[in-house]
Design a protein around this motif. Structure first.
Motif: not given
Length: 526
Positions: A336-339, A83-87
């Motif tokens: 950002s993040a990873v799920r 997931i991008s920083p904006d999302e």
């Protein structure tokens, strides 16, 4: 906007994809890397450094990292995502349940910020902003005629709690421009759309997602309905793509008696974690109905599965999405993040309702397309599930795993076969935009009307139905709506009611004609 009718429902369904994709979340502490993982990490770090320092041309290594991460996750299941920083910021705000801003619902209408309706008791309403107003400037920043993206607009209108912004507003009804100071405040993002009575004894609560505030919103609505005489509660989870699983568990706990199993999870090491109901639920004895459809996913399926498997209530509608995977989130310094999927969840009878994904993500998300083609949205007998996936509840009812929650009472899509696009269109943003345009031109036609007078006007008046037909034609949408005249007029009237009278009045108009609500009130049949 030219669309083929055949693909319209799929396109509209696609707008829910992000919510379903990341709709199930359980957060766990970050674990340290294994020696093998550390070795791979070192290899990737060295490669990025090598490119950054030595490659012949200038390269954006951040974009390379993003591509690498997406490529790795693309080899896994459909719900392990980057997931991008904006999302991530947008999702986090939505799941938090509030933000700090000026409190208006708006459209970018012809390159201008047009107010649909200020949030009730919010900063803009208190400052005198009205539906139909155009916001031309925020401070000295010009907002019109610039084709600003929505995120840029939000940045201009948001700010610190208690901070003030001077808005320059044009009011079409008086043809005047004026300035007004608005003090930013906390604005709720409701996850419970409405809590209302369907009749003297049946209450209705619609949940659009499971956010941090959902249980509190739900409990508040439930208590109000109980005071109004509700002996039966209908929980509408249609198009709810999930969210925080623990909020679905809290709601299930309200309906289940002490020590009833709600859900359990298993990871690849075989660890099983079970969650049970506690004593003192606030609605352990009244009747329960859960409404689901093909877009109900993740946390929605946990709640529906817990009620179904404990023989606690009736599941009504169409087969749910089929997401039975649990994600852990890992945040990065850039926002950002990873799920990553770290477990599967199971309903109390032991069902995994996760549908197959061995043919890749494209095929996985085209499952919706297959449901149209198979006729599953119109006939319960078209739902094909292997006999090996049968389970029995404590009272002996057969339930199924392996691809969503199959309802106890099937309700087909509420339009004739071949016109399924109409039902989805009437619940889309296109209708909201059309209604705003009509009100912008004819708002005085509704001035001073009571809600009952408004309903009478919409029932007798054909002009908006005709205008909507023309609107579709102008936008190249070749969709025949005459067969569904009553449905179209009902949703048009409901959207007018929403923009004129508020959210609850939308449901006052829609629900009496809703096929699933009729199944609740007129007797449940398969």
């Amino acid at each position: 906007m030219k669309n083929n009718l055949k693909y319209l429902p799929i396109l509209l369904f696609g707008t829910l994809a992000l919510g379903i994709l990341i709709g199930g979340m359980l957060n766990f502490p970050t674990q340290s890397l294994t020696p093998k993982a550390s070795l791979h990490k070192n290899k990737l770090d060295r490669l990025i450094d090598f490119i950054d320092n030595e490659y012949v041309d200038k390269v954006n290594t951040d974009s390379i990292v993003d591509v690498t991460v997406n490529s790795i996750l693309g080899q896994l299941d459909p719900h392990s995502v980057y997931i991008s920083p904006d999302e991530q910021e947008e999702v986090a705000q939505s799941m938090k349940g509030d933000f700090v801003g000026i409190g208006v619902n708006f459209y970018m209408y012809k390159d201008t910020v047009a107010v649909i309706m200020p949030v009730e008791n919010g900063p803009s309403e208190k400052a005198g902003i009205l539906p139909g107003d155009r916001i031309l400037y925020a401070g000295k920043t010009k907002l019109f005629g610039r084709k600003l993206p929505t995120d840029s607009l939000f940045t201009k209108l948001k700010g610190a709690e208690g901070s003030a912004v001077q808005l320059t507003v044009f009011r079409k009804s008086t043809n005047k421009t004026f300035k007004v100071n608005v003090t930013r405040d906390i604005v709720p993002i409701k996850s419970v759309d409405v809590a209302t009575m369907l009749n003297a004894t049946v209450g209705y609560i619609r949940i659009n997602r499971f956010a941090e505030t959902t249980y509190d919103e739900f409990e508040d609505g439930l208590q109000r309905l109980k005071k109004r005489g509700a002996k039966e509660i209908v929980i509408d989870l249609r198009d709810n793509g999930g969210g925080y699983l623990e909020k679905a568990v809290e709601i299930a706990d309200d309906f289940l008696s002490d020590k009833k199993l709600i859900v359990f999870t298993k990871n690849k090491k075989g660890r099983t974690d079970r969650t049970y109901a506690t004593s003192g639920g606030s609605f352990e004895n009244g009747k329960i109905d859960i409404l689901i459809n093909e877009n109900s996913a993740s946390a929605s399926e946990i709640l529906a599965g817990a009620i179904q498997d404990n023989d606690r209530g009736t599941i009504i509608g169409r087969r749910s999405f089929g997401k039975g995977l649990v994600q852990r989130e890992m945040d990065f310094e850039d926002g950002s993040a990873v799920r990553l999927t770290i477990a599967r969840y199971y309903t109390p009878t032991g069902r995994s309702i996760q549908k197959a994904y061995d043919k890749g993500k494209d095929d996985y998300f085209k499952d919706f397309d297959k449901r149209f083609e198979s006729g599953e949205l119109y006939e319960k007998d078209s739902i094909h599930i292997a006999d090996t996936l049968k389970f029995r509840t404590p009272k002996g009812k057969i339930v199924y795993g392996g691809g969503g929650i199959v309802p106890d009472v099937f309700v087909p899509l509420e339009v004739e076969h071949g016109d399924e696009g109409v039902a989805y269109l009437m619940q889309s943003g296109a209708v909201s935009y059309f209604v705003f345009e009509q009100l912008d031109m004819h708002r005085n036609d509704f001035k001073g009307l009571s809600f009952e007078q408004f309903k009478d006007k919409m029932e007798k008046d054909e002009v908006y139905y005709v205008n909507f037909q023309k609107y579709l034609q102008r936008n190249g949408l070749e969709l025949k709506i005459d067969k569904n005249r009553s449905l179209v007029k009902r949703y048009l009237a409901a959207e007018f009611a929403r923009q004129l009278f508020g959210e609850e009045k939308y449901f006052d108009i829609v629900l009496p004609g809703d096929a699933m609500i009729k199944a609740v009130l007129e007797g449940k049949t398969n």
